[in-house]
Design a protein around this motif. Structure first.
Motif, PDB file in Angstrom:
ATOM      1  N   LEU A 149     -30.358  -2.290  39.305  1.00 12.80           N
ATOM      2  CA  LEU A 149     -31.383  -1.447  38.687  1.00 12.80           C
ATOM      3  C   LEU A 149     -31.539  -1.741  37.204  1.00 12.80           C
ATOM      4  O   LEU A 149     -32.637  -1.678  36.671  1.00 12.80           O
ATOM      5  N   ILE A 150     -30.435  -2.011  36.516  1.00 16.38           N
ATOM      6  CA  ILE A 150     -30.507  -2.255  35.065  1.00 16.38           C
ATOM      7  C   ILE A 150     -29.808  -3.588  34.754  1.00 16.38           C
ATOM      8  O   ILE A 150     -28.695  -3.620  34.220  1.00 16.38           O
ATOM      9  N   PRO A 151     -30.498  -4.697  35.097  1.00 17.53           N
ATOM     10  CA  PRO A 151     -29.863  -6.012  35.058  1.00 17.53           C
ATOM     11  C   PRO A 151     -29.464  -6.487  33.664  1.00 17.53           C
ATOM     12  O   PRO A 151     -28.625  -7.373  33.536  1.00 17.53           O
ATOM     13  N   HIS A 152     -30.053  -5.892  32.621  1.00 17.23           N
ATOM     14  CA  HIS A 152     -29.709  -6.357  31.272  1.00 17.23           C
ATOM     15  C   HIS A 152     -28.547  -5.581  30.654  1.00 17.23           C
ATOM     16  O   HIS A 152     -28.160  -5.860  29.516  1.00 17.23           O
ATOM     17  N   ALA A 153     -28.010  -4.625  31.386  1.00 19.48           N
ATOM     18  CA  ALA A 153     -26.878  -3.872  30.839  1.00 19.48           C
ATOM     19  C   ALA A 153     -25.687  -4.812  30.628  1.00 19.48           C
ATOM     20  O   ALA A 153     -25.470  -5.739  31.417  1.00 19.48           O
ATOM     21  N   LYS A 154     -24.954  -4.563  29.556  1.00 17.32           N
ATOM     22  CA  LYS A 154     -23.712  -5.325  29.361  1.00 17.32           C
ATOM     23  C   LYS A 154     -22.585  -4.625  30.119  1.00 17.32           C
ATOM     24  O   LYS A 154     -22.664  -3.425  30.391  1.00 17.32           O
ATOM     25  N   VAL A 155     -21.566  -5.387  30.432  1.00 15.47           N
ATOM     26  CA  VAL A 155     -20.489  -4.864  31.284  1.00 15.47           C
ATOM     27  C   VAL A 155     -19.134  -4.999  30.580  1.00 15.47           C
ATOM     28  O   VAL A 155     -18.819  -6.071  30.044  1.00 15.47           O
ATOM     29  N   GLY A 156     -18.390  -3.917  30.584  1.00 11.89           N
ATOM     30  CA  GLY A 156     -17.035  -3.943  30.042  1.00 11.89           C
ATOM     31  C   GLY A 156     -16.025  -3.635  31.131  1.00 11.89           C
ATOM     32  O   GLY A 156     -16.382  -3.110  32.189  1.00 11.89           O
ATOM     33  N   HIS A 157     -14.760  -3.965  30.872  1.00 15.57           N
ATOM     34  CA  HIS A 157     -13.699  -3.736  31.857  1.00 15.57           C
ATOM     35  C   HIS A 157     -12.486  -3.092  31.187  1.00 15.57           C
ATOM     36  O   HIS A 157     -12.066  -3.538  30.121  1.00 15.57           O
ATOM     37  N   ILE A 158     -11.972  -2.072  31.836  1.00 11.67           N
ATOM     38  CA  ILE A 158     -10.741  -1.434  31.363  1.00 11.67           C
ATOM     39  C   ILE A 158      -9.750  -1.497  32.519  1.00 11.67           C
ATOM     40  O   ILE A 158     -10.002  -0.936  33.596  1.00 11.67           O
ATOM     41  N   GLY A 159      -8.657  -2.197  32.303  1.00 12.07           N
ATOM     42  CA  GLY A 159      -7.649  -2.344  33.356  1.00 12.07           C
ATOM     43  C   GLY A 159      -6.626  -1.226  33.277  1.00 12.07           C
ATOM     44  O   GLY A 159      -5.910  -1.103  32.275  1.00 12.07           O
ATOM     45  N   LEU A 160      -6.578  -0.418  34.332  1.00  9.94           N
ATOM     46  CA  LEU A 160      -5.606   0.684  34.409  1.00  9.94           C
ATOM     47  C   LEU A 160      -5.060   0.751  35.822  1.00  9.94           C
ATOM     48  O   LEU A 160      -5.817   0.556  36.774  1.00  9.94           O
ATOM     49  N   PHE A 161      -3.780   0.997  35.964  1.00 11.32           N
ATOM     50  CA  PHE A 161      -3.268   1.371  37.295  1.00 11.32           C
ATOM     51  C   PHE A 161      -2.396   2.596  37.152  1.00 11.32           C
ATOM     52  O   PHE A 161      -1.817   2.837  36.082  1.00 11.32           O
ATOM     53  N   ARG A 162      -2.320   3.365  38.236  1.00 11.84           N
ATOM     54  CA  ARG A 162      -1.509   4.583  38.190  1.00 11.84           C
ATOM     55  C   ARG A 162      -0.075   4.256  38.535  1.00 11.84           C
ATOM     56  O   ARG A 162       0.193   3.630  39.555  1.00 11.84           O
ATOM     57  N   ASP A 163       0.820   4.708  37.682  1.00 11.25           N
ATOM     58  CA  ASP A 163       2.235   4.598  38.022  1.00 11.25           C
ATOM     59  C   ASP A 163       2.473   5.490  39.242  1.00 11.25           C
ATOM     60  O   ASP A 163       2.136   6.687  39.213  1.00 11.25           O
ATOM     61  N   PRO A 164       3.004   4.897  40.363  1.00  9.53           N
ATOM     62  CA  PRO A 164       3.109   5.709  41.581  1.00  9.53           C
ATOM     63  C   PRO A 164       4.049   6.902  41.450  1.00  9.53           C
ATOM     64  O   PRO A 164       3.892   7.895  42.164  1.00  9.53           O
ATOM     65  N   GLN A 165       5.014   6.843  40.537  1.00  8.23           N
ATOM     66  CA  GLN A 165       5.939   7.972  40.373  1.00  8.23           C
ATOM     67  C   GLN A 165       5.323   9.083  39.515  1.00  8.23           C
ATOM     68  O   GLN A 165       5.251  10.237  39.907  1.00  8.23           O
ATOM     69  N   THR A 166       4.858   8.688  38.332  1.00 10.41           N
ATOM     70  CA  THR A 166       4.370   9.711  37.380  1.00 10.41           C
ATOM     71  C   THR A 166       2.894  10.022  37.573  1.00 10.41           C
ATOM     72  O   THR A 166       2.410  11.039  37.070  1.00 10.41           O
ATOM     73  N   LEU A 167       2.172   9.129  38.265  1.00  8.45           N
ATOM     74  CA  LEU A 167       0.710   9.210  38.436  1.00  8.45           C
ATOM     75  C   LEU A 167      -0.034   9.042  37.107  1.00  8.45           C
ATOM     76  O   LEU A 167      -1.244   9.258  37.037  1.00  8.45           O
ATOM     77  N   SER A 168       0.688   8.649  36.055  1.00  3.66           N
ATOM     78  CA  SER A 168       0.017   8.420  34.769  1.00  3.66           C
ATOM     79  C   SER A 168      -0.575   7.021  34.735  1.00  3.66           C
ATOM     80  O   SER A 168       0.003   6.075  35.277  1.00  3.66           O
ATOM     81  N   PRO A 169      -1.738   6.848  34.077  1.00  4.00           N
ATOM     82  CA  PRO A 169      -2.345   5.520  34.013  1.00  4.00           C
ATOM     83  C   PRO A 169      -1.600   4.586  33.069  1.00  4.00           C
ATOM     84  O   PRO A 169      -1.118   5.005  32.018  1.00  4.00           O
ATOM     85  N   VAL A 170      -1.486   3.328  33.497  1.00  3.36           N
ATOM     86  CA  VAL A 170      -0.855   2.297  32.670  1.00  3.36           C
ATOM     87  C   VAL A 170      -1.945   1.277  32.333  1.00  3.36           C
ATOM     88  O   VAL A 170      -2.622   0.772  33.232  1.00  3.36           O
ATOM     89  N   GLN A 171      -2.100   0.988  31.048  1.00  3.62           N
ATOM     90  CA  GLN A 171      -3.176   0.087  30.636  1.00  3.62           C
ATOM     91  C   GLN A 171      -2.723  -1.371  30.667  1.00  3.62           C
ATOM     92  O   GLN A 171      -1.614  -1.690  30.241  1.00  3.62           O
ATOM     93  N   TYR A 172      -3.569  -2.289  31.185  1.00  7.87           N
ATOM     94  CA  TYR A 172      -3.230  -3.710  31.134  1.00  7.87           C
ATOM     95  C   TYR A 172      -4.370  -4.596  30.673  1.00  7.87           C
ATOM     96  O   TYR A 172      -4.186  -5.797  30.495  1.00  7.87           O
ATOM     97  N   TYR A 173      -5.556  -4.049  30.462  1.00  8.09           N
ATOM     98  CA  TYR A 173      -6.676  -4.898  30.029  1.00  8.09           C
ATOM     99  C   TYR A 173      -7.724  -4.036  29.361  1.00  8.09           C
ATOM    100  O   TYR A 173      -7.953  -2.887  29.766  1.00  8.09           O
ATOM    101  N   PHE A 174      -8.370  -4.599  28.350  1.00  4.96           N
ATOM    102  CA  PHE A 174      -9.477  -3.878  27.703  1.00  4.96           C
ATOM    103  C   PHE A 174     -10.435  -4.879  27.095  1.00  4.96           C
ATOM    104  O   PHE A 174     -10.057  -5.659  26.222  1.00  4.96           O
TER     105      PHE A 174
END
Ligand code: PRP
Ligand code: URA
Length: 209
Positions: free
Chosen positions: A91-116
């Motif tokens: 729908l909006i082909p000229h939009a720019k795209v960013g990526h934020i890498g996060l995964f949830r720690d399975p024990q704490t359920l808190s997000p862990v950052q690995y990419y931005f």
């Protein structure tokens, strides 16, 4: 709920039912997530401002309207947010795209950052932050904080399924942010999964376990 928009269009709800279905395989799951994202983007962009223009048709001159030079950005939370990007870009082909890498720690359920990596000019862009699942809300809240630290101009959140707990968390930490979702489910289970939800969105999109 203030600032929470549940998109109840029949096509969105129909496709969401198949996305949830445990019998839906990777190929169909991926296609359906893309299609629903396109339909949701139609609603999320509803308030884009327009400006008048004149268009010469083969017969005469028509008064038209075009989107007024808005700069848009789509920010995907990895991995599962990736599945929503192409539908929006249709729908909006000229939009720019960013990526934020996060995964949830399975024990704490808190997000862990690995990419931005996001467009350098996000302070001039209206952003749509995408992730199919808003569970505890930890990942989306952290991504919003990171974008605001880089002076993002405006941000809307788009997800497929939200849990009440995740909505409450985002509302508490980012009260001005609008959340667009196709469904608000019952609750989280003891492992932080949305009930009934759709399972693990990343695994279902990419065929991992
Ligand atoms: C899932 C999902 C969200 C997050 C939601 O990602 O795609 O990013 O969990 O949970 P939250 O609201 O409790 O933070 P996951 O951590 O499984 O990573 P993946 O997408 O790489 O599989
Ligand atoms: N992440 C998922 O992929 N599914 C959930 O239900 C919760 C978090």
């Amino acid at each position: 709920m203030d600032k929470v928009k549940v998109l109840d269009h029949p096509l969105i709800q129909h496709k969401l039912a198949f996305i949830r279905d445990e019998r839906t395989g990777v190929k169909e799951f991926r296609e359906l997530v893309e299609e629903v994202s396109l339909l949701m983007a139609y609603e999320v962009t509803r308030d884009l401002s327009l400006e008048a223009t004149e268009v010469k048709t083969p017969i005469g001159t028509a008064l038209g309207q075009v989107i007024s030079g808005k700069k848009l950005g789509v920010i995907a939370i990895l991995r599962a947010g990736l599945g929503m990007v192409n539908g929006i870009l249709k729908l909006i082909p000229h939009a720019k795209v960013g990526h934020i890498g996060l995964f949830r720690d399975p024990q704490t359920l808190s997000p862990v950052q690995y990419y931005f990596k996001v467009p350098a000019d996000i302070h001039e862009r209206d952003l749509i932050l995408v992730d199919p699942m808003l569970a505890t809300g930890g990942s989306t809240s952290l991504a919003l904080t990171m974008l605001k630290e880089r002076r993002a101009k405006s941000i809307k959140v788009m997800c497929l399924i939200a849990a009440p707990e995740g909505i409450a968390r985002v509302r508490e930490k980012h009260p001005e942010v609008e959340i667009y979702t196709a469904a608000v489910d019952e609750r989280l289970n003891d492992h932080g999964y949305i009930v009934p939800g759709l399972g693990d969105a990343g695994d279902r999109l990419f065929g991992t376990r």
